[in-house]
Design an enzyme around this catalytic site. Structure first.
Site, PDB file in Angstrom:
ATOM      1  N   HIS A 315       0.853  -1.194   0.000  1.00 21.18           N
ATOM      2  CA  HIS A 315       0.000   0.000   0.000  1.00 21.18           C
ATOM      3  C   HIS A 315       0.883   1.236   0.000  1.00 21.18           C
ATOM      4  O   HIS A 315       1.952   1.237   0.596  1.00 21.18           O
ATOM      5  CB  HIS A 315      -0.899   0.018   1.238  1.00 21.18           C
ATOM      6  CG  HIS A 315      -2.076   0.929   1.084  1.00 21.18           C
ATOM      7  ND1 HIS A 315      -2.014   2.258   1.376  1.00 21.18           N
ATOM      8  CD2 HIS A 315      -3.329   0.682   0.629  1.00 21.18           C
ATOM      9  CE1 HIS A 315      -3.186   2.804   1.110  1.00 21.18           C
ATOM     10  NE2 HIS A 315      -4.003   1.876   0.652  1.00 21.18           N
ATOM     11  N   ASP A 373      -7.847  -5.686   0.269  1.00 21.58           N
ATOM     12  CA  ASP A 373      -8.318  -6.540  -0.818  1.00 21.58           C
ATOM     13  C   ASP A 373      -7.884  -7.996  -0.703  1.00 21.58           C
ATOM     14  O   ASP A 373      -8.317  -8.831  -1.488  1.00 21.58           O
ATOM     15  CB  ASP A 373      -7.815  -5.983  -2.170  1.00 21.58           C
ATOM     16  CG  ASP A 373      -8.443  -4.646  -2.481  1.00 21.58           C
ATOM     17  OD1 ASP A 373      -9.639  -4.496  -2.209  1.00 21.58           O
ATOM     18  OD2 ASP A 373      -7.732  -3.752  -2.975  1.00 21.58           O
TER      19      ASP A 373
END
Ligand code: CMC
Length: 438
Positions: A315, A373
């Site tokens: 991320h 996710d």
């Protein structure tokens, strides 16, 4: 400059930038939390230079009071409230209220808000024609980009972005109608009739009903699955200035209408580096298939020439475990348990992949951890959603974040058109050459 602007003005500390022996003093802006920001707004006027920051890795493009992320500590706050507490104690429409208005609602405020959103769930009947214009095998995100953009042609009484009431109605409409649109995109793709919204159901139950009910028989929504989906919506509701939110803000900065702006956000979300990662992550887990094939896959990820990434990992902001992934992992166990799915091979691969990756120097040194996710697809698949619906579900949830940030931007009297500059590396001026002389 937004609501905290005056606080910024009071700031007196400066940083000094020296260019060719000349000093430029840059005000240092202090946020309520997070790193300080150098105010470079006058830099070009004063010093004639731009800053260069592709991907905005060090650039705050706006100020905001909505969401705060501490990526090193793995903290996510909405209006100050930790995501773990919201996921455990709140529900999606209450989080919507919180994001839109800044505080948790009192009981009467919540009731009124829920009632209003619930009364906007139907879409104009003529919009059905738009769905029918798409090929059945269109990705539901393609359909959603088109249909949400087309809403501008139907809801003329909520297009005046300078009118706060219009902005509020647009917010209600988008939050209320997005599940209807996503469910219709799904129904269309499988050749089933559209199922109209049911206003006696809560937000998540209504969505499940619109996706899975058929006219031929009654469909009972499983309340535990509805609660799990509601939690997925909460976990995706907002995430400060991510790519799709920044896209919405940039589109809106020109004065574009809300439906056009949200359509732009949906388009951006679709990409596999952003919201499309939930679909890509599940497809990756399925492709790996069994835990014994993980080392081979990890080797491919580490080989830069393969261009393979571990989807659902890494991320831009989190350099620690994504707090949303923690809740999602727990939820995956709960949902699969509830459905009596024991020894789910995909979940086994996911857990083993996480364990191996978190012990591997490649992932440790780059601070790559599971993101939201990584586990969400496993839950959605267990609920019966095909992978193509994962990103539309993300879009349903993120709509409130987009709209809250859009409202915040427009309420700022000093908002400007977004217009980045560039570091030009092309040819300098040259004369046109006639075709026969080239
Ligand atoms: N698998 C393997 N290597 C990775 C990954 C990954 N998932 N993510 C980053 N890296 C490596 C990358 O190759 C680079 O290595 P090196 O320094 O040797 O060149 C280093 O880590 C830094 O990567 P980056 O691309 O500069 O990082 P970024 O901040 O630009 O990218 C990201 C962030 C989310 C796009 C990226 O981590 C990624 O592509 N992850 C997979 C897709 C994904 O799961 N996206 C969902 C994000 S969370 C939900 C959302 O926002 O929608």
């Amino acid at each position: 400059m937004g609501q905290q602007g005056e606080a910024f003005m009071a700031e007196t500390r400066t940083a000094t930038l020296t260019i060719d022996g000349k000093d430029y003093h840059l005000p240092i802006l202090t946020p309520t939390a997070g790193p300080e920001c150098l105010d470079i707004r006058k830099l070009y006027t004063d010093a004639g230079v731009f800053t260069y920051d592709p991907g905005y890795t060090s650039t705050a493009a706006c100020d905001s009071t909505i969401t705060y992320i501490d990526g090193d500590a793995g903290i996510l706050l909405h209006r100050g409230y930790p995501i773990e507490q919201l996921a455990a104690k709140s529900h999606f429409l209450e989080v919507c209220y919180l994001l839109l208005y800044g505080d948790l609602p009192k009981a009467a405020e919540l009731e009124k808000f829920e009632n209003t959103v619930t009364r906007h769930t139907m879409i104009h009947e003529q919009i059905h024609n738009f769905f029918r214009g798409f090929r059945r095998d269109a990705h539901p995100m393609a359909t959603m980009v088109g249909v949400v953009g087309a809403m501008s042609a139907f809801y003329h009484d909520s297009l005046d972005i300078n009118d706060p009431r219009h902005r509020e109605i647009a917010a209600f409409r988008l939050i209320a109608k997005m599940p209807t649109i996503a469910a219709m995109a799904y129904k269309y793709s499988i050749g089933q009739p559209f199922v109209y919204p049911r206003n006696d159901l809560d937000y998540a139950s209504n969505f499940l009903h619109m996706c899975f009910a058929v006219p031929a028989e009654p469909y009972e929504v499983n309340p535990t699955l509805a609660r799990a989906l509601d939690r997925i919506f909460m976990l995706h509701a907002d995430h400060e200035q991510n790519a799709s939110t920044s896209t919405v803000r940039l589109a809106s900065s020109s004065g574009a209408n809300p439906f056009a702006c949200i359509a732009a956000g949906i388009a951006c979300l679709w990409g596999p580096a952003h919201g499309g990662a939930n679909q890509a992550a599940l497809e990756m887990l399925r492709e790996i298939g069994t835990p014994d094939r993980i080392p081979e896959f990890i080797a491919k990820v580490k080989d830069k020439s393969s261009n393979v990434r571990l989807m659902g990992f890494g991320h831009r902001v989190y350099k620690n475990y994504d707090p949303r992934a923690k809740v999602m992992k727990q939820s995956a166990d709960e949902v699969l348990d509830l459905l009596g799915i024991h020894d789910n091979p995909t979940l086994q691969v996911a857990k083993e992949l996480e364990r191996i990756a978190l012990e591997d120097e490649y992932f440790i040194s780059r601070k790559l951890y599971p993101n939201v996710d990584f586990y969400s697809g496993i839950i959605l698949e267990a609920m019966g959603f095909p992978t193509s619906m994962f990103t539309p579900i993300f879009a349903v949830a993120r709509t409130v974040g987009w709209i809250s940030q859009w409202k915040e931007q427009l309420a700022d009297p000093q908002h400007k058109i977004g217009r980045p500059r560039q570091l030009y590396l092309g040819p300098t001026q040259r004369d046109y050459v006639e075709v026969e002389d080239r």
